[in-house]
Design an enzyme around this catalytic site. Structure first.
Site, PDB file in Angstrom:
ATOM      1  N   GLY A  12      -6.811   6.545  15.771  1.00 15.94           N
ATOM      2  CA  GLY A  12      -7.995   5.826  16.221  1.00 15.94           C
ATOM      3  C   GLY A  12      -8.230   4.557  15.436  1.00 15.94           C
ATOM      4  CB  THR A  26     -17.365   1.388  12.838  1.00 17.70           C
ATOM      5  OG1 THR A  26     -17.815   2.103  13.991  1.00 17.70           O
ATOM      6  CG2 THR A  26     -18.336   0.262  12.550  1.00 17.70           C
ATOM      7  CE1 TYR A  27     -18.795   0.361   8.369  1.00 15.40           C
ATOM      8  CE2 TYR A  27     -18.477   2.532   9.323  1.00 15.40           C
ATOM      9  CZ  TYR A  27     -19.313   1.517   8.912  1.00 15.40           C
ATOM     10  OH  TYR A  27     -20.667   1.647   9.049  1.00 15.40           O
ATOM     11  CB  VAL A  84      -8.546   6.766  11.726  1.00 16.79           C
ATOM     12  CG1 VAL A  84      -8.551   8.143  11.066  1.00 16.79           C
ATOM     13  CG2 VAL A  84      -9.893   6.087  11.560  1.00 16.79           C
ATOM     14  CE  LYS A 130     -13.034   6.717   8.541  1.00 15.59           C
ATOM     15  NZ  LYS A 130     -13.014   6.523  10.012  1.00 15.59           N
ATOM     16  CG  PHE A 138      -6.586  16.248  10.989  1.00 11.58           C
ATOM     17  CD1 PHE A 138      -6.504  14.957  11.491  1.00 11.58           C
ATOM     18  CD2 PHE A 138      -6.215  17.314  11.810  1.00 11.58           C
ATOM     19  CE1 PHE A 138      -6.058  14.722  12.782  1.00 11.58           C
ATOM     20  CE2 PHE A 138      -5.769  17.088  13.105  1.00 11.58           C
ATOM     21  CZ  PHE A 138      -5.691  15.793  13.590  1.00 11.58           C
ATOM     22  CG  LEU A 139     -12.606  18.529  11.687  1.00  8.01           C
ATOM     23  CD1 LEU A 139     -12.867  17.746  10.411  1.00  8.01           C
ATOM     24  CD2 LEU A 139     -13.904  19.069  12.253  1.00  8.01           C
ATOM     25  CG  ASP A 156     -22.581   3.134  13.522  1.00 10.38           C
ATOM     26  OD1 ASP A 156     -23.181   2.852  14.574  1.00 10.38           O
ATOM     27  OD2 ASP A 156     -21.380   2.877  13.334  1.00 10.38           O
ATOM     28  CD  GLN A 189     -17.890   6.541  20.346  1.00 10.13           C
ATOM     29  OE1 GLN A 189     -18.970   7.103  20.127  1.00 10.13           O
ATOM     30  NE2 GLN A 189     -17.800   5.454  21.089  1.00 10.13           N
TER      31      GLN A 189
END
Length: 346
Positions: free
Chosen positions: A11, A14-15, A18, A33, A82-83, A127, A131
């Site tokens: 993914g 936002t930052y 990942v 991340k 991790f999920l 935030d 997601q």
């Protein structure tokens, strides 16, 4: 970083980006991340390092665990547990059949437990959105990216320059309030709570409305389709449905003013009676249209009386009167809460 082997990119948040990665020493699968940093600054801000270091102390079953912080040169990596999937993907996959009420109730209860813990430690998320709510096959749901908004700020755009969604943003933020509280997270979670109940198809509302206006009391074509799908064990997919099936956000605005007006149309335009001080907020305009509050039973039809009661308290305009996470956990809506296991398509 030499201890981690990247498996795949999972993914772009936002930052930053990942990755699913594997610890070469332990074999543990983690989420790695890579934080996107402002190239104009020299290295990683010390304030960010302090903030995220504090997050390592947030140990709770419903908060994604920050395992490590790796700071190399001008790069910053956060190592998380991790999920399997995020709530957005799960809701999209469940759009045709819907999410069972016991699972919605369990997810909301768990998220409130995580929020209550963080808020008691004076940590805000700021935030929250589907997601960054992560789920696993055992029925657990966890809050991800907690505290990163304070460490790095809430950007206008994501790593891929996608505009950050406003759908879950509290009205006090939209009206320019600079000092806000834990209530902003409760608002966001209230929006997500409603969204878990809402399923729509393109043209379905129009189709259903026309069907009834024409005096036909039988099910419209799509409702009939859904009923047949349910009777056959839900074996059909969203792809094979007559119209594309998607979930529907409660307030899906495409700009700050559109977001505000969508809220106002549903909850009524706030005034000094329902929200003392609102007319003094920086971005409040006396010229705002005056809408009346809608009946909640029509806004989120699947919700029962207890559910509507809880949702209305989570979406209270006045942040000082908005229900807290701790108080919400004691609401009658949760008197029969269980922990069912979701059917994940991994």
């Amino acid at each position: 970083m030499e201890n981690f082997q990247k498996v795949e990119k999972i993914g772009e948040g936002t930052y930053g980006v990942v990755y699913k990665a594997k610890n070469k020493l332990t074999g543990e699968v983690v989420a790695l991340k890579k934080i996107r940093l402002d190239t104009e600054t020299e290295g990683v801000p010390s304030t960010a390092i302090r903030e995220i270091s504090l997050l390592k102390e947030l140990n709770h079953p419903n908060i994604v665990k920050l395992l490590d912080v790796i700071h190399t040169e001008n790069k910053l990596y956060l190592v998380f547990e991790f999920l399997h999937q995020d709530l957005k993907k799960f809701m999209d996959a469940s759009a045709l059949t819907g999410i069972p009420l016991p699972l919605i109730k369990s997810y909301l209860f768990q998220l409130l437990q995580g929020l209550a813990f963080c808020h008691s430690h004076r940590v805000l998320h700021r935030d929250l959105k589907p997601q960054n709510l992560l789920i696993n096959a055992e029925g657990s749901i966890k809050l991800a990216d907690f505290g990163l908004a304070r460490a790095f700020g809430v950007p206008v755009r994501t790593y891929t320059h996608e505009v950050v969604t406003l759908w879950y943003r509290a009205p006090e933020i939209l009206l320019g309030c600079k000092y806000y509280s834990t209530a902003v997270d409760i608002w966001s979670l209230g929006c997500i709570f409603a969204e878990m109940h809402l399923v729509c198809t393109q043209h379905h509302a129009k189709c259903c409305g026309e069907h009834r206006r024409n005096g036909r009391h039988s099910l419209c074509p799509l409702c009939s389709y859904l009923e047949v799908a349910a009777s056959q064990g839900g074996g059909m997919t969203a792809v094979s449905a007559p119209h594309p099936v998607t979930r529907r956000a409660l307030f899906p605005g495409d700009s700050e003013i559109d977001q505000l007006f969508r809220i106002f149309r549903t909850l009524g335009t706030p005034d000094e009676v329902v929200w003392p001080g609102v007319t003094s907020m920086p971005d409040y305009k006396p010229s705002f249209p005056k809408w009346a509050r809608q009946d909640f039973s029509k806004v989120v039809p699947p919700l029962d009386e207890d559910g509507r009661s809880l949702l209305s308290q989570m979406l209270h305009y006045d942040p000082n009167k908005r229900i807290s996470a701790k108080a919400a956990l004691a609401h009658p809506f949760f008197q029969d809460v269980t922990k069912p296991v979701p059917h994940l398509r991994l």
